[in-house]
Design a protein around this motif. Structure first.
Motif, PDB file in Angstrom:
ATOM      1  N   LEU A 164      -0.027 -16.200   0.280  1.00  0.00           N
ATOM      2  CA  LEU A 164       1.236 -15.552  -0.064  1.00  0.00           C
ATOM      3  C   LEU A 164       1.855 -16.070  -1.363  1.00  0.00           C
ATOM      4  O   LEU A 164       2.777 -15.457  -1.904  1.00  0.00           O
ATOM      5  N   ALA A 195       0.016 -11.485  -6.825  1.00  0.00           N
ATOM      6  CA  ALA A 195      -0.328 -10.087  -6.588  1.00  0.00           C
ATOM      7  C   ALA A 195      -0.318  -9.711  -5.105  1.00  0.00           C
ATOM      8  O   ALA A 195      -0.463  -8.535  -4.771  1.00  0.00           O
ATOM      9  N   ILE A 196      -0.160 -10.691  -4.220  1.00  0.00           N
ATOM     10  CA  ILE A 196      -0.235 -10.417  -2.781  1.00  0.00           C
ATOM     11  C   ILE A 196       1.164 -10.260  -2.199  1.00  0.00           C
ATOM     12  O   ILE A 196       2.007 -11.149  -2.326  1.00  0.00           O
ATOM     13  N   LYS A 197       1.399  -9.121  -1.535  1.00  0.00           N
ATOM     14  CA  LYS A 197       2.690  -8.868  -0.884  1.00  0.00           C
ATOM     15  C   LYS A 197       2.703  -9.360   0.555  1.00  0.00           C
ATOM     16  O   LYS A 197       3.678  -9.932   1.018  1.00  0.00           O
ATOM     17  N   ASP A 198       1.633  -9.097   1.276  1.00  0.00           N
ATOM     18  CA  ASP A 198       1.568  -9.452   2.688  1.00  0.00           C
ATOM     19  C   ASP A 198       0.126  -9.820   3.027  1.00  0.00           C
ATOM     20  O   ASP A 198      -0.819  -9.346   2.371  1.00  0.00           O
ATOM     21  N   THR A 243      -2.114  -6.902   1.471  1.00  0.00           N
ATOM     22  CA  THR A 243      -1.503  -5.787   0.743  1.00  0.00           C
ATOM     23  C   THR A 243      -1.097  -6.335  -0.610  1.00  0.00           C
ATOM     24  O   THR A 243      -0.627  -7.475  -0.708  1.00  0.00           O
ATOM     25  N   VAL A 244      -1.316  -5.546  -1.654  1.00  0.00           N
ATOM     26  CA  VAL A 244      -1.134  -6.042  -3.012  1.00  0.00           C
ATOM     27  C   VAL A 244       0.000  -5.310  -3.721  1.00  0.00           C
ATOM     28  O   VAL A 244       0.410  -4.207  -3.332  1.00  0.00           O
ATOM     29  N   GLN A 245       0.492  -5.930  -4.783  1.00  0.00           N
ATOM     30  CA  GLN A 245       1.676  -5.432  -5.486  1.00  0.00           C
ATOM     31  C   GLN A 245       1.446  -4.094  -6.176  1.00  0.00           C
ATOM     32  O   GLN A 245       2.234  -3.168  -6.048  1.00  0.00           O
ATOM     33  N   ASP A 246       0.339  -3.988  -6.909  1.00  0.00           N
ATOM     34  CA  ASP A 246       0.135  -2.783  -7.718  1.00  0.00           C
ATOM     35  C   ASP A 246      -1.013  -1.920  -7.213  1.00  0.00           C
ATOM     36  O   ASP A 246      -1.446  -0.993  -7.905  1.00  0.00           O
ATOM     37  N   THR A 295      -8.386  -5.084   1.505  1.00  0.00           N
ATOM     38  CA  THR A 295      -7.081  -4.609   1.041  1.00  0.00           C
ATOM     39  C   THR A 295      -6.680  -3.375   1.839  1.00  0.00           C
ATOM     40  O   THR A 295      -7.448  -2.409   1.936  1.00  0.00           O
ATOM     41  N   ASP A 333      -3.095  -0.743   3.135  1.00  0.00           N
ATOM     42  CA  ASP A 333      -1.771  -0.291   2.698  1.00  0.00           C
ATOM     43  C   ASP A 333      -0.653  -1.098   3.342  1.00  0.00           C
ATOM     44  O   ASP A 333       0.335  -1.441   2.694  1.00  0.00           O
ATOM     45  N   GLU A 334      -0.792  -1.379   4.650  1.00  0.00           N
ATOM     46  CA  GLU A 334       0.195  -2.198   5.341  1.00  0.00           C
ATOM     47  C   GLU A 334      -0.435  -2.789   6.590  1.00  0.00           C
ATOM     48  O   GLU A 334      -1.404  -2.251   7.144  1.00  0.00           O
TER      49      GLU A 334
END
Length: 559
Positions: A473, A477-480, A500-503, A533, A535-536
């Motif tokens: 975390l 670039a990593i959101k979750d 899940t990634v930022q872009d 990877t 989406d959520e």
């Protein structure tokens, strides 16, 4: 009865067990008034020329092990090390580990073993937690400079005042010394013994062994000599049935509970030899077993599968191997049968245990093949109690699943300086809640069925999913992220990270590996072998990640 030890309210034998239970343990022979160093010296007197420990490069007789550990113990005294002080070891499976361990025990100091694969992040946590005054390590091993790491960490770990370096010619004289110079010939054994005085009390602090478990940082399990040696005594006597003619083969890291209790303590208590393997290679393992006529071994179950899959396994004389203990994964019937064929009727046996309690249950050589392949054994010795409880703490019946709880002479005193986790793990009746699920049949055989802990057991090593997630975390670039295990035929389990990634740009396994090893400086075995990877992350209505969904998805990708 025992000296005062630092820690929380369970940091002494009296606080953890009470005087009555401690007396009972002694009367029953579960505990004794001896020590690691007293056993080393005993065998040095009785069998001075017999080989005690070897690693394929160096070896020591019992007389040499006694003499060199005493010389190192004198040096530790000169460096201000006394009873209760901590001394850390980060060494491969070399004879120097065994010698240093005996020296640490001889002065009554507390061993703090550090896994050789640990790097800056894990090592710094242990140094700041245990606060060792001296560290024994090496220089460059397998492409990594351990001494340089400790130099870098010195400013953040001020307790460390001295490095003692094994098998390295390069030292910083202001901070370091070579172990070979420290144990060079000098005084006689009699003179050394006079300087060292009495052996340490068997109920004082002996070792703090760090176990990751489910939390994001490792917890230090505080053991006395007696709580650690309990497992070794009964494995040596009742399972391995070791005598002076035996040789214990140890490919598991000595810094692990398996390495300490089975690789060092069990053979030394029995007066058997120890043969160490510093880098796992199944071809070399087979050659060493034959060369040193090894009769016993212990490792994670995947190690055995790798040995049997080695083409040369049928060409070696492996007839001396009697018992190989396995942990971390079940033993399939086919594996046990294949082992008996290749090792000339040698027996593969399962065990269940953890750093906190040593070995809780184990199968014995007299158990039949069905029992070996469908259970994790019965209690190690009659002093051990196992119960399974449901979600409200009530004991469940035979055949019903429940959380495994342990009570007996092998349990740790406490988590080092960690009152909260100690109280969470050990209840008011002295039961240690292991966090694993299992069933016990009518004959008392345990089968581990799952775990409450969020861990991945990779090659027999427990990896905290939460710890890996917290490192990931920090990647920009990593959101979750959610980390789960997926099955692997060789290692039992491997690590899969769902991110899940930022872009929206996927990160590769190599990207993650570079980030974790170079930026976060974590051990390589914690690096995910698979990165997916999405989406959520799937979540419950309360927001908790549905890891069972992710485990199924990770597993489906390897079919």
């Amino acid at each position: 009865m025992s000296p005062t030890m630092a820690g929380d309210d369970h940091g002494t034998v009296e606080a953890r067990y009470g005087a009555e239970a401690a007396t009972h343990f002694r009367n029953q022979g579960f505990w004794a008034d001896d020590s690691l160093s007293s056993w080393v010296d005993r065998w040095a007197r009785e069998r001075p020329g017999s080989r005690a420990v070897s690693d394929g490069v160096r070896e020591l007789t019992f007389a040499q092990l006694s003499n060199q550990s005493a010389r190192l113990a004198i040096r530790l005294l000169e460096l201000g090390i006394h009873a209760g002080d901590r001394v850390a070891i980060q060494l491969p499976n070399w004879v120097e580990f065994v010698m240093a361990y005996a020296a640490i025990n001889r002065v009554g100091a507390i061993l703090v073993p550090i896994m050789p694969v640990y790097r800056h992040t894990e090592v710094l946590h242990i140094l700041q937690s245990a606060e060792p005054k001296v560290v024994l390590t090496t220089g460059n091993f397998r492409g990594f400079d351990h001494a340089a790491m400790f130099r870098e960490l010195r400013g953040e770990a001020p307790s460390v005042s001295r490095l003692i370096i094994a098998r390295s010619k390069v030292v910083d004289s202001s901070f370091e010394e070579r172990i070979d110079d420290t144990v060079a010939e000098g005084q006689s054994a009699t003179a050394l013994a006079a300087q060292l005085g009495p052996y340490p009390h068997s109920d004082q602090g002996h070792a703090i062994i760090y176990s990751s478990g489910t939390e994001s940082t490792a917890k230090g399990c505080l053991h006395t000599w007696n709580t650690a040696a309990f497992t070794a005594r009964f494995l040596a006597r009742d399972v391995f049935r070791l005598t002076a003619v035996d040789t214990m083969f140890m490919p598991s890291p000595l810094a692990h509970t398996t390495g300490i209790e089975i690789g060092i303590l069990a053979p030394l208590i029995a007066g058997a030899q120890i043969h160490l393997l510093d880098v796992w290679d199944p071809e070399i393992a087979l050659a060493r077993i034959q060369q040193f006529a090894c009769t016993a071994a212990a490792s994670a179950t995947p190690f055995v599968r790798m040995v049997l899959d080695t083409p040369s396994s049928r060409r070696h004389d492996l007839s001396t191997m009697r018992v190989w203990l396995c942990a971390g994964a079940p033993i399939p019937t086919t594996l046990a049968m294949e082992f008996a064929e290749v090792f000339n009727q040698g027996t593969l046996l399962p065990l269940y245990g953890c750093t906190e309690v040593g070995v809780a249950t184990v199968c014995h050589p007299d158990d039949d093949l069905e029992t070996i392949s469908t259970s994790d054994g019965r209690v190690l010795a009659r002093g051990v109690d196992i119960k399974l409880i449901d979600h409200v703490g009530e004991r469940v019946g035979a055949g019903q699943e429940g959380e495994i709880c342990y009570r007996g002479p092998g349990a740790m005193l406490s988590y080092w300086r960690d009152h909260e986790n100690t109280r969470a793990a050990i209840d008011d009746e002295g039961w240690h809640h292991c966090g694993d699920l299992g069933r016990v049949d009518a004959d008392g055989y345990l089968r581990v069925t799952g775990r409450l802990k969020d861990i991945i057991i990779r090659g027999g090593q427990n990896l905290s999913a939460r710890e890996i997630e917290e490192h990931l975390l920090t990647h920009p670039a990593i959101k979750d992220v959610a980390v789960v295990p997926y099955p692997d035929e060789r290692l039992g389990e491997k690590v899969c990270a769902f991110i899940t990634v930022q872009d929206g740009t996927p990160l590769s396994v190599s990207d993650i590996r570079s980030f974790l090893t170079n930026k976060r400086k974590v051990a390589i075995q914690k690096v995910p072998e698979k990165v997916l990877t999405i989406d959520e992350l799937p979540r419950t209505a309360s927001g908790k990640v549905q890891k069972f969904v992710l485990r199924k998805q990770a597993t489906s990708t390897v079919r």
